[in-house]
Scaffold this motif. Structure first.
Motif, PDB file in Angstrom:
ATOM      1  N   HIS A 144       0.852  -1.174   0.000  1.00 29.76           N
ATOM      2  CA  HIS A 144       0.000   0.000   0.000  1.00 29.76           C
ATOM      3  C   HIS A 144       0.901   1.241   0.000  1.00 29.76           C
ATOM      4  CE1 HIS A 144      -2.705   3.134   1.419  1.00 29.76           C
ATOM      5  NE2 HIS A 144      -3.722   2.341   1.075  1.00 29.76           N
ATOM      6  N   PRO A 145       0.537   2.285  -0.754  1.00 26.88           N
ATOM      7  CA  PRO A 145       1.392   3.478  -0.827  1.00 26.88           C
ATOM      8  C   PRO A 145       1.752   4.072   0.532  1.00 26.88           C
ATOM      9  CG  PRO A 145      -0.290   3.574  -2.523  1.00 26.88           C
ATOM     10  CD  PRO A 145      -0.615   2.372  -1.678  1.00 26.88           C
ATOM     11  N   ALA A 146       0.832   4.059   1.490  1.00 24.72           N
ATOM     12  CA  ALA A 146       1.134   4.614   2.817  1.00 24.72           C
ATOM     13  C   ALA A 146       2.180   3.776   3.539  1.00 24.72           C
ATOM     14  CB  ALA A 146      -0.143   4.703   3.651  1.00 24.72           C
ATOM     15  N   VAL A 147       2.106   2.471   3.358  1.00 28.17           N
ATOM     16  CA  VAL A 147       3.086   1.569   3.976  1.00 28.17           C
ATOM     17  C   VAL A 147       4.457   1.778   3.336  1.00 28.17           C
ATOM     18  CG1 VAL A 147       3.751  -0.864   4.155  1.00 28.17           C
ATOM     19  CG2 VAL A 147       1.398  -0.165   4.671  1.00 28.17           C
ATOM     20  N   LEU A 148       4.500   1.790   2.029  1.00 27.80           N
ATOM     21  CA  LEU A 148       5.776   1.941   1.333  1.00 27.80           C
ATOM     22  C   LEU A 148       6.415   3.290   1.627  1.00 27.80           C
ATOM     23  CD1 LEU A 148       7.721   0.498  -0.555  1.00 27.80           C
ATOM     24  CD2 LEU A 148       6.499   1.518  -2.494  1.00 27.80           C
ATOM     25  N   ALA A 149       5.616   4.343   1.678  1.00 30.75           N
ATOM     26  CA  ALA A 149       6.143   5.678   1.966  1.00 30.75           C
ATOM     27  C   ALA A 149       6.768   5.726   3.357  1.00 30.75           C
ATOM     28  CB  ALA A 149       5.048   6.724   1.844  1.00 30.75           C
ATOM     29  N   ALA A 150       6.112   5.102   4.329  1.00 32.69           N
ATOM     30  CA  ALA A 150       6.656   5.093   5.697  1.00 32.69           C
ATOM     31  C   ALA A 150       7.976   4.345   5.753  1.00 32.69           C
ATOM     32  CB  ALA A 150       5.645   4.474   6.659  1.00 32.69           C
ATOM     33  N   LEU A 151       8.045   3.194   5.096  1.00 33.36           N
ATOM     34  CA  LEU A 151       9.278   2.406   5.096  1.00 33.36           C
ATOM     35  C   LEU A 151      10.414   3.162   4.413  1.00 33.36           C
ATOM     36  CD1 LEU A 151       7.862  -1.122   4.191  1.00 33.36           C
ATOM     37  CD2 LEU A 151       8.845  -0.446   6.391  1.00 33.36           C
ATOM     38  N   GLN A 152      10.133   3.755   3.261  1.00 39.11           N
ATOM     39  CA  GLN A 152      11.187   4.411   2.478  1.00 39.11           C
ATOM     40  C   GLN A 152      11.690   5.689   3.137  1.00 39.11           C
ATOM     41  OE1 GLN A 152       9.168   4.730  -1.336  1.00 39.11           O
ATOM     42  NE2 GLN A 152      10.255   2.953  -2.119  1.00 39.11           N
ATOM     43  N   ALA A 153      10.836   6.354   3.907  1.00 37.59           N
ATOM     44  CA  ALA A 153      11.224   7.626   4.519  1.00 37.59           C
ATOM     45  C   ALA A 153      11.961   7.471   5.843  1.00 37.59           C
ATOM     46  CB  ALA A 153       9.988   8.498   4.730  1.00 37.59           C
ATOM     47  N   ALA A 154      11.914   6.284   6.422  1.00 36.95           N
ATOM     48  CA  ALA A 154      12.450   6.101   7.773  1.00 36.95           C
ATOM     49  C   ALA A 154      13.957   5.850   7.759  1.00 36.95           C
ATOM     50  CB  ALA A 154      11.742   4.946   8.465  1.00 36.95           C
ATOM     51  N   PRO A 155      14.744   6.685   8.437  1.00 41.75           N
ATOM     52  CA  PRO A 155      16.183   6.434   8.543  1.00 41.75           C
ATOM     53  C   PRO A 155      16.519   5.298   9.500  1.00 41.75           C
ATOM     54  CG  PRO A 155      15.603   8.388   9.809  1.00 41.75           C
ATOM     55  CD  PRO A 155      14.354   7.943   9.097  1.00 41.75           C
ATOM     56  N   ASP A 156      15.614   5.018  10.424  1.00 40.95           N
ATOM     57  CA  ASP A 156      15.822   3.923  11.367  1.00 40.95           C
ATOM     58  C   ASP A 156      14.466   3.495  11.932  1.00 40.95           C
ATOM     59  OD1 ASP A 156      15.150   5.773  13.419  1.00 40.95           O
ATOM     60  OD2 ASP A 156      17.258   6.329  13.661  1.00 40.95           O
ATOM     61  N   ARG A 157      14.457   2.370  12.649  1.00 37.78           N
ATOM     62  CA  ARG A 157      13.202   1.844  13.158  1.00 37.78           C
ATOM     63  C   ARG A 157      12.538   2.746  14.193  1.00 37.78           C
ATOM     64  NH1 ARG A 157      12.569  -0.745  17.342  1.00 37.78           N
ATOM     65  NH2 ARG A 157      14.681  -1.570  17.401  1.00 37.78           N
ATOM     66  N   PRO A 158      13.284   3.377  15.131  1.00 35.13           N
ATOM     67  CA  PRO A 158      12.587   4.281  16.066  1.00 35.13           C
ATOM     68  C   PRO A 158      11.820   5.395  15.346  1.00 35.13           C
ATOM     69  CG  PRO A 158      14.747   3.726  16.922  1.00 35.13           C
ATOM     70  CD  PRO A 158      14.693   3.173  15.532  1.00 35.13           C
ATOM     71  N   TYR A 159      12.402   5.922  14.282  1.00 32.42           N
ATOM     72  CA  TYR A 159      11.688   6.936  13.497  1.00 32.42           C
ATOM     73  C   TYR A 159      10.459   6.313  12.852  1.00 32.42           C
ATOM     74  CZ  TYR A 159      10.805  10.576  10.012  1.00 32.42           C
ATOM     75  OH  TYR A 159      10.216  11.560   9.248  1.00 32.42           O
ATOM     76  N   LEU A 160      10.632   5.131  12.274  1.00 27.42           N
ATOM     77  CA  LEU A 160       9.522   4.434  11.623  1.00 27.42           C
ATOM     78  C   LEU A 160       8.380   4.215  12.599  1.00 27.42           C
ATOM     79  CD1 LEU A 160       8.321   2.866   9.205  1.00 27.42           C
ATOM     80  CD2 LEU A 160       9.594   0.858   9.998  1.00 27.42           C
ATOM     81  N   TRP A 161       8.711   3.870  13.843  1.00 28.50           N
ATOM     82  CA  TRP A 161       7.682   3.584  14.841  1.00 28.50           C
ATOM     83  C   TRP A 161       6.790   4.788  15.088  1.00 28.50           C
ATOM     84  CZ3 TRP A 161       8.221  -1.037  13.975  1.00 28.50           C
ATOM     85  CH2 TRP A 161       7.675  -2.032  14.767  1.00 28.50           C
ATOM     86  N   GLN A 162       7.319   5.990  14.851  1.00 28.10           N
ATOM     87  CA  GLN A 162       6.535   7.204  15.050  1.00 28.10           C
ATOM     88  C   GLN A 162       5.704   7.553  13.816  1.00 28.10           C
ATOM     89  OE1 GLN A 162       6.533   8.592  18.143  1.00 28.10           O
ATOM     90  NE2 GLN A 162       7.883   6.861  18.612  1.00 28.10           N
ATOM     91  N   THR A 163       5.966   6.899  12.697  1.00 26.88           N
ATOM     92  CA  THR A 163       5.316   7.274  11.435  1.00 26.88           C
ATOM     93  C   THR A 163       4.540   6.136  10.790  1.00 26.88           C
ATOM     94  OG1 THR A 163       7.355   6.791  10.216  1.00 26.88           O
ATOM     95  CG2 THR A 163       7.047   9.063  10.975  1.00 26.88           C
ATOM     96  N   LEU A 164       4.349   5.037  11.509  1.00 24.75           N
ATOM     97  CA  LEU A 164       3.593   3.915  10.957  1.00 24.75           C
ATOM     98  C   LEU A 164       2.164   4.354  10.628  1.00 24.75           C
ATOM     99  CD1 LEU A 164       4.647   1.039  13.403  1.00 24.75           C
ATOM    100  CD2 LEU A 164       5.333   1.283  11.008  1.00 24.75           C
ATOM    101  N   PRO A 165       1.613   3.858   9.524  1.00 20.55           N
ATOM    102  CA  PRO A 165       0.222   4.193   9.199  1.00 20.55           C
ATOM    103  C   PRO A 165      -0.726   3.696  10.277  1.00 20.55           C
ATOM    104  CG  PRO A 165       1.308   3.059   7.350  1.00 20.55           C
ATOM    105  CD  PRO A 165       2.231   2.994   8.515  1.00 20.55           C
TER     106      PRO A 165
END
Length: 199
Positions: free
Chosen positions: A175-196
């Motif tokens: 899903h575009p929202a999932v892919l965007a979150a993964l591609q934009a995250a420099p690390d997992r802690p950042y990703l955890w704050q931006t998960l859809p």
């Protein structure tokens, strides 16, 4: 639950994509290793499921800070969250000619707060009339997901009373929202704050 194909053409769920890069040498090599001991589609699909579930740790469980989103990267680096592991499993299935789709749940805390989208894979084995959802997240205390073509054995069952739900759409690519979150995250802690939180 009735699963809905986003694309009515089954070939879309066999295609190579940016994330589901099953033409990559790393994915092809893993497919060949798994195929050697599992010649039929069912045993291969189950073996590939257990390989991704059990030998690629969920990065939250292992403490790995890296973020992966391509199937080849998940297999090379041996880490990923549910979305990434699902992408890797879909690639291993497609590399063997087994249609695979990405699908999602919305899960939450017991009071309905802190919703998050969780990633799954739907597989359609030869001769099967229906898709069967699988969860390769990785087991831990309280989580016992298993490969199953009958009754679902996912990590979590959606609880409508807590605003949880199963999204019925089957996607050929993340899903575009999932892919965007993964591609934009420099690390997992950042990703955890931006998960859809919803799709």
């Amino acid at each position: 639950m009735e699963l809905i194909q986003q694309n009515p053409d089954i070939a879309a769920y066999l295609a190579v994509g940016e994330a589901v890069d099953h033409d990559h040498p790393t994915v092809r090599a893993a497919t060949e290793r798994l195929s050697a001991g599992h010649p039929d589609a069912y045993s291969y699909a189950k073996a590939a499921y257990e390989f991704v579930r059990d030998t690629i740790p969920h990065s939250q469980d292992s403490g790995d800070l890296r973020v992966t989103w391509r199937a080849s990267d998940v297999l090379e680096q041996g880490t990923g969250i549910c979305y990434a592991k699902s992408i890797a499993y879909a690639a291993l299935l497609r590399a063997r000619g087994i249609p695979a789709a990405l699908c999602y749940q919305r899960l939450a805390d017991d009071d309905g707060s802190d919703p998050v989208v969780h990633g799954l894979v739907a597989v359609r084995l030869p001769g099967a009339a229906e898709w069967a959802r699988q969860d390769v997240r990785g087991n831990k205390p309280g989580v016992d997901a298993q490969f199953s073509l009958g009754e679902e054995r996912l990590a979590w069952t959606a609880r409508p009373e807590f605003s949880e739900l199963d999204y019925p759409v089957l996607y050929a690519e993340p899903h575009p929202a999932v892919l965007a979150a993964l591609q934009a995250a420099p690390d997992r802690p950042y990703l955890w704050q931006t998960l859809p939180t919803e799709l």
